[in-house]
Design a protein around this motif. Structure first.
Motif, PDB file in Angstrom:
ATOM      1  N   ASP A 594      11.855  17.483  -2.329  1.00  0.00           N
ATOM      2  CA  ASP A 594      13.071  17.911  -3.047  1.00  0.00           C
ATOM      3  C   ASP A 594      14.310  17.731  -2.189  1.00  0.00           C
ATOM      4  O   ASP A 594      15.343  17.222  -2.638  1.00  0.00           O
ATOM      5  N   ALA A 595      14.180  18.194  -0.932  1.00  0.00           N
ATOM      6  CA  ALA A 595      15.340  18.117  -0.031  1.00  0.00           C
ATOM      7  C   ALA A 595      15.754  16.663   0.177  1.00  0.00           C
ATOM      8  O   ALA A 595      16.944  16.327   0.170  1.00  0.00           O
ATOM      9  N   LEU A 596      14.757  15.802   0.330  1.00  0.00           N
ATOM     10  CA  LEU A 596      15.073  14.380   0.526  1.00  0.00           C
ATOM     11  C   LEU A 596      15.743  13.822  -0.720  1.00  0.00           C
ATOM     12  O   LEU A 596      16.741  13.096  -0.639  1.00  0.00           O
ATOM     13  N   LYS A 597      15.210  14.193  -1.876  1.00  0.00           N
ATOM     14  CA  LYS A 597      15.766  13.682  -3.135  1.00  0.00           C
ATOM     15  C   LYS A 597      17.211  14.128  -3.294  1.00  0.00           C
ATOM     16  O   LYS A 597      18.084  13.337  -3.676  1.00  0.00           O
ATOM     17  N   LYS A 598      17.445  15.420  -2.986  1.00  0.00           N
ATOM     18  CA  LYS A 598      18.819  15.935  -3.108  1.00  0.00           C
ATOM     19  C   LYS A 598      19.769  15.156  -2.215  1.00  0.00           C
ATOM     20  O   LYS A 598      20.935  14.951  -2.538  1.00  0.00           O
ATOM     21  N   ALA A 599      19.256  14.741  -1.053  1.00  0.00           N
ATOM     22  CA  ALA A 599      20.107  13.999  -0.111  1.00  0.00           C
ATOM     23  C   ALA A 599      20.213  12.522  -0.503  1.00  0.00           C
ATOM     24  O   ALA A 599      20.848  11.737   0.182  1.00  0.00           O
ATOM     25  N   GLY A 600      19.541  12.154  -1.603  1.00  0.00           N
ATOM     26  CA  GLY A 600      19.622  10.755  -2.058  1.00  0.00           C
ATOM     27  C   GLY A 600      18.570   9.882  -1.425  1.00  0.00           C
ATOM     28  O   GLY A 600      18.512   8.675  -1.665  1.00  0.00           O
ATOM     29  N   ALA A 601      17.713  10.486  -0.575  1.00  0.00           N
ATOM     30  CA  ALA A 601      16.656   9.708   0.082  1.00  0.00           C
ATOM     31  C   ALA A 601      15.359   9.856  -0.711  1.00  0.00           C
ATOM     32  O   ALA A 601      15.314  10.559  -1.718  1.00  0.00           O
ATOM     33  N   LYS A 602      14.315   9.202  -0.239  1.00  0.00           N
ATOM     34  CA  LYS A 602      13.057   9.245  -0.974  1.00  0.00           C
ATOM     35  C   LYS A 602      11.928   9.552   0.002  1.00  0.00           C
ATOM     36  O   LYS A 602      11.835   8.943   1.071  1.00  0.00           O
ATOM     37  N   GLY A 603      11.090  10.497  -0.370  1.00  0.00           N
ATOM     38  CA  GLY A 603       9.895  10.756   0.436  1.00  0.00           C
ATOM     39  C   GLY A 603       8.721  10.060  -0.219  1.00  0.00           C
ATOM     40  O   GLY A 603       8.569  10.107  -1.435  1.00  0.00           O
ATOM     41  N   GLU A 604       7.920   9.378   0.569  1.00  0.00           N
ATOM     42  CA  GLU A 604       6.731   8.728   0.005  1.00  0.00           C
ATOM     43  C   GLU A 604       5.504   9.320   0.686  1.00  0.00           C
ATOM     44  O   GLU A 604       5.420   9.340   1.922  1.00  0.00           O
ATOM     45  N   LEU A 605       4.553   9.817  -0.123  1.00  0.00           N
ATOM     46  CA  LEU A 605       3.368  10.449   0.448  1.00  0.00           C
ATOM     47  C   LEU A 605       2.419   9.387   0.977  1.00  0.00           C
ATOM     48  O   LEU A 605       2.051   8.449   0.272  1.00  0.00           O
ATOM     49  N   VAL A 606       2.044   9.555   2.234  1.00  0.00           N
ATOM     50  CA  VAL A 606       1.089   8.642   2.868  1.00  0.00           C
ATOM     51  C   VAL A 606      -0.130   9.485   3.202  1.00  0.00           C
ATOM     52  O   VAL A 606      -0.073  10.368   4.062  1.00  0.00           O
ATOM     53  N   GLY A 607      -1.222   9.240   2.502  1.00  0.00           N
ATOM     54  CA  GLY A 607      -2.388  10.095   2.654  1.00  0.00           C
ATOM     55  C   GLY A 607      -3.450   9.508   3.556  1.00  0.00           C
ATOM     56  O   GLY A 607      -3.455   8.314   3.846  1.00  0.00           O
ATOM     57  N   THR A 608      -4.384  10.382   3.972  1.00  0.00           N
ATOM     58  CA  THR A 608      -5.553   9.871   4.701  1.00  0.00           C
ATOM     59  C   THR A 608      -6.433   9.095   3.732  1.00  0.00           C
ATOM     60  O   THR A 608      -7.319   8.352   4.128  1.00  0.00           O
ATOM     61  N   ARG A 609      -6.215   9.322   2.413  1.00  0.00           N
ATOM     62  CA  ARG A 609      -6.889   8.507   1.393  1.00  0.00           C
ATOM     63  C   ARG A 609      -5.924   8.354   0.214  1.00  0.00           C
ATOM     64  O   ARG A 609      -4.920   9.070   0.133  1.00  0.00           O
ATOM     65  N   LEU A 610      -6.245   7.450  -0.672  1.00  0.00           N
ATOM     66  CA  LEU A 610      -5.358   7.170  -1.809  1.00  0.00           C
ATOM     67  C   LEU A 610      -5.478   8.264  -2.873  1.00  0.00           C
ATOM     68  O   LEU A 610      -6.526   8.881  -3.019  1.00  0.00           O
ATOM     69  N   GLY A 611      -4.404   8.499  -3.597  1.00  0.00           N
ATOM     70  CA  GLY A 611      -4.470   9.334  -4.797  1.00  0.00           C
ATOM     71  C   GLY A 611      -4.402  10.818  -4.519  1.00  0.00           C
ATOM     72  O   GLY A 611      -3.670  11.266  -3.635  1.00  0.00           O
ATOM     73  N   ASP A 612      -5.218  11.564  -5.279  1.00  0.00           N
ATOM     74  CA  ASP A 612      -5.093  13.022  -5.278  1.00  0.00           C
ATOM     75  C   ASP A 612      -5.488  13.658  -3.943  1.00  0.00           C
ATOM     76  O   ASP A 612      -6.585  13.448  -3.438  1.00  0.00           O
ATOM     77  N   ILE A 613      -4.568  14.424  -3.384  1.00  0.00           N
ATOM     78  CA  ILE A 613      -4.875  15.249  -2.214  1.00  0.00           C
ATOM     79  C   ILE A 613      -4.293  16.625  -2.512  1.00  0.00           C
ATOM     80  O   ILE A 613      -3.067  16.801  -2.554  1.00  0.00           O
ATOM     81  N   ASP A 614      -5.143  17.562  -2.790  1.00  0.00           N
ATOM     82  CA  ASP A 614      -4.729  18.941  -3.110  1.00  0.00           C
ATOM     83  C   ASP A 614      -3.672  18.977  -4.218  1.00  0.00           C
ATOM     84  O   ASP A 614      -2.673  19.710  -4.120  1.00  0.00           O
ATOM     85  N   GLY A 615      -3.849  18.134  -5.219  1.00  0.00           N
ATOM     86  CA  GLY A 615      -2.910  18.142  -6.348  1.00  0.00           C
ATOM     87  C   GLY A 615      -1.681  17.277  -6.115  1.00  0.00           C
ATOM     88  O   GLY A 615      -0.869  17.086  -7.021  1.00  0.00           O
TER      89      GLY A 615
END
Ligand code: HDD
Length: 723
Positions: A594-615
């Protein structure tokens, strides 16, 4: 806008029914292929079976009469057109130009006088040397080709992200391009100027030395297309309603400031994601974002120009902004991706000769040659003089003339007259006279000859100005870039001749490059391999608001040339990797995103595996992406998650590479453990847990509510002090 019926005569004076930033999109929509449910061939016949060719028996030969097969295959066989001889690798987008300040005093061009009008635009960005399938992050000039679909016809500003050029006369362009392209015997290297033929040519072409400074600076490895300047390069003319001429230089200034990669990043990105810039543009626009520039002009008279110690007709020279400030007159916004890359981006064709009444060329010999080359190249690339009818190229302004026929003619011209004058059709279409495009009636009294003016002979003054205007870090990057590229030249004589050229710019620069190449320092000053030493006067630049000048009034430094000085440093359009594994503190992750989005930036989730991680949904994994593809990394808390990350060498690599490239690292709660466990942990401990110039939070747990600082910390982006 209603579908235009192209066969109906429309007078030039008739205003277009509506004209705004969407007009070109509506025009293009008239050619968008409908999406049907039934598969047909190109003649509209429904295809019964598209997966099996017609055979004599189920195991026999294919029959010649299988017209479905032949049509499909023939079309496929002819799907490619020749790639551009230069600027083959590129990408583009739609947008508009809104004029905020009228230039009525200088020009009659409506695009520059009608305040508030939003003129549709298409811009194509490119590298110069690489083939169409090459990488985006090569060290190279970036093409910045802008097409304005104005009410008075198309205006193309076919510029670059560097305001000067390699050569002064267009007749040398084929030599330049032959020298920089992959060498002809083995077609190596791809998308790289680091080879013998290029520097052999450059060393024999001292006029290229100013350009050399720019292409070895960080300008040649931009972070994104939205973080680079655009320049029309040449001096052009504007003509006002009294017929008076002024000179003009065009500028695009990015709203996000000018920012670059570092060379190590650029090289690695080339392998990890050759589409890095293309993807950045595509994703930004797809997610509703924009790329924006202030559009500006430097306007000056011929009399002013006559007093300067450089020639404004020489394309290897800038007009320093300290002499003539850039007036911002409007905004350029890119806001829409193409629907079809080939139809739009590949087929778009630019020509410096696309100018509108109220504009004209100058006698810059490079520009003069360009006025020939572009039409010529479109004929060979697009195959017919009717390329002007291709949707992306056709103007919004009405077209009516007596040009007819040719390959692939689309327009159906009714009537029997295709000539002028004609009495049979009342002499229509008629000439516009003074209302049309009229060339500036410049007085000429010269003797015809093949010669270069003496005023074009200073090849080093502005190269020095550029060098002197750099900060120490920027100088270091130029030095290392030259050392790198010249070290790739196999022929020692080529390297030595280049060192001689560099000596004319700066002895220390030449010496440092020489030492890196295993040669003796070029001058008395002591060279520090890899290091940078400068005299006090050379680095005096940063403090003042205006550029220092020498006693004689000649510019010694020009602030606008440095990209470390005075550029906005904003989080907008930046991308941060957020490392997650099962057990991650989901609330922290969401707050960070959220904070990144508000600042106009983008957060991208990089997981230890693809797809669902704890929702949470990780679209990337530690193995399918890389730290060089992000502007920073964020490690949220969650003991189990952090443990899992600590066990993965790729996670360590995220921290280490981000640190090496001087990009921000954020760690929250247990997330700090990844930092201390990584090879940079020792460095952090040596700092006593104190923040390292903002690169990390020093390993201290940061409470979730402070996440808004992500936005503030992002002001660090744009710091080029990396390796
Ligand atoms: Fe050029 C393409 C920019 C000098 C001949 N040029 C091309 C493109 C850009 C530039 C941005 C790509 C257009 C696109 O995206 O389709 N060129 C420049 C600048 C120059 C310059 C800023 C110097 C100030 N160019 C230049 C010279 C010549 C050419 C001196 C030849 C006399 N340029 C071409 C070309 C290209 C081209 C061969 C290849 C594809 C095309 O035109 O459409 O005609």
């Amino acid at each position: 806008m209603a579908k235009r019926k192209r066969s109906t005569p429309i007078s030039l004076e008739e205003t277009l029914p509506t004209f705004d930033q969407h007009s070109k999109a509506e025009d293009l929509s008239t050619d968008t292929a409908p999406t049907g449910k039934t598969l047909t061939d190109n003649m509209g016949h429904a295809v019964s079976d598209d997966q099996n060719s017609l055979r004599a028996g189920s195991r026999g030969p294919t029959l010649l009469e299988d017209f479905f097969f032949r049509e499909k295959m023939t079309h496929f066989d002819h799907e490619r057109i020749p790639e551009r001889i230069v600027h083959a690798r590129g990408t583009g987008a739609h947008g508009y130009f809104r004029l905020d300040k009228s230039l009525e005093a200088y020009t009659t061009a409506k695009v520059l006088t009608e305040v508030g009008v939003e003129t549709p635009m298409f811009i194509r960005f490119s590298t110069v040397a690489g083939f169409r399938g090459s990488l985006d992050t090569a060290r190279d000039v970036r093409g910045f080709a802008a097409k304005f679909y104005t009410k008075e016809g198309n205006w193309d500003l076919v510029g670059n992200n560097i305001p000067v050029f390699f050569i002064q006369d267009a007749i040398k362009f084929p030599d330049l391009v032959h020298a920089v392209k992959p060498e002809p015997h083995n077609e190596i290297p791809q998308a790289a100027s680091a080879h013998d033929t290029f520097y052999d040519f450059i060393a024999e072409t001292p006029e290229s030395m100013h350009m050399m400074m720019w292409v070895h600076s960080d300008r040649a490895i931009p972070r994104s297309y939205g973080m680079m300047e655009g320049f029309g390069v040449h001096t052009f003319r504007l003509i006002n309603s009294r017929g008076e001429s002024h000179f003009v230089k065009y500028h695009f200034k990015p709203a996000l400031g000018v920012h670059s990669l570092v060379w190590d990043e650029a090289q690695k990105i080339g392998g990890k994601d050759p589409d890095f810039h293309r993807r950045d543009l595509w994703e930004t626009l797809n997610e509703g974002g924009t790329l924006e520039w202030d559009f500006g002009v430097q306007i000056f008279t011929e009399a002013q120009a006559d007093k300067w110690d450089f020639d404004v007709l020489d394309p290897t020279k800038i007009v320093p902004e300290d002499l003539v400030p850039v007036q911002k007159i409007g905004r350029v916004v890119l806001n829409r991706n193409v629907d079809n890359f080939f139809a739009e981006t590949e087929q778009v064709a630019f020509m410096p000769t696309n100018i509108v009444p109220g504009m004209d060329f100058s006698n810059d010999p490079l520009l003069q040659g360009r006025t020939f080359s572009y039409l010529d190249t479109q004929l060979s690339r697009l195959g017919s003089p009717n390329w002007v009818e291709i949707p992306i190229n056709r103007p919004l302004a009405p077209v009516h003339n007596n040009q007819r026929d040719g390959h692939m003619r689309q327009t159906i011209n009714p009537g029997r007259t295709a000539y002028f004058p004609n009495r049979l059709a009342g002499n229509l279409p008629d000439q516009a006279g003074a209302r049309g495009f009229v060339s500036y009636p410049e007085q000429m009294r010269e003797t015809k000859r093949r010669a270069r003016a003496d005023s074009f002979s200073d090849h080093y003054g502005q190269a020095r100005l550029f060098w002197n205007s750099m900060t120490p870090v920027e100088k270091e990057h130029i030095t290392k870039s030259l050392a790198f590229e010249l070290s790739m030249c196999e022929v020692r004589d080529v390297r030595l001749r280049m060192l001689e050229r560099l000596e004319h710019i700066n002895e220390l620069l030449a010496s440092q490059v020489a030492v890196a190449l295993g040669e003796k320092p070029r001058a008395a000053k002591t060279a520090q391999p890899g290091g940078q030493q400068d005299s006090a006067e050379e680095t005096a630049l940063l403090a003042g608001a205006t550029s220092p000048t020498t006693a004689s009034g000649k510019l010694q430094q020009a602030r606008a040339l440095s990209q470390e000085v005075g550029q906005p440093k904003l989080p907008k359009n930046r991308k941060v990797a957020v490392l997650i594994a099962p057990g991650v503190n989901v609330a922290q992750v969401n707050a960070a995103l959220d904070a990144l989005k508000k600042a106009g930036a983008k957060g991208e989730l990089v997981g230890t595996r693809l797809g669902d991680i704890d929702g949470l949904n990780a679209p990337k994994t530690l193995s399918n992406t890389d730290p060089v593809l992000y502007d920073g990394v964020l490690v949220p808390g969650g003991a189990k998650s952090v443990q899992a990350l600590v066990a993965r060498p790729e996670a360590h690599n995220f921290v280490v590479e981000t640190y090496r490239h001087a990009k921000p690292i954020f760690a929250f709660a247990e997330g700090a453990e990844l930092l201390t466990a990584s090879p940079i942990g020792k460095a952090l401990r040596n700092m006593g847990g104190k923040p390292d110039a903002g690169k990390t939070d020093g390993g201290k747990a940061a409470p979730v509510q402070n996440l808004s600082e992500v936005g503030n910390a992002a002001s660090l982006w744009g710091n080029p002090a990396a390796l």
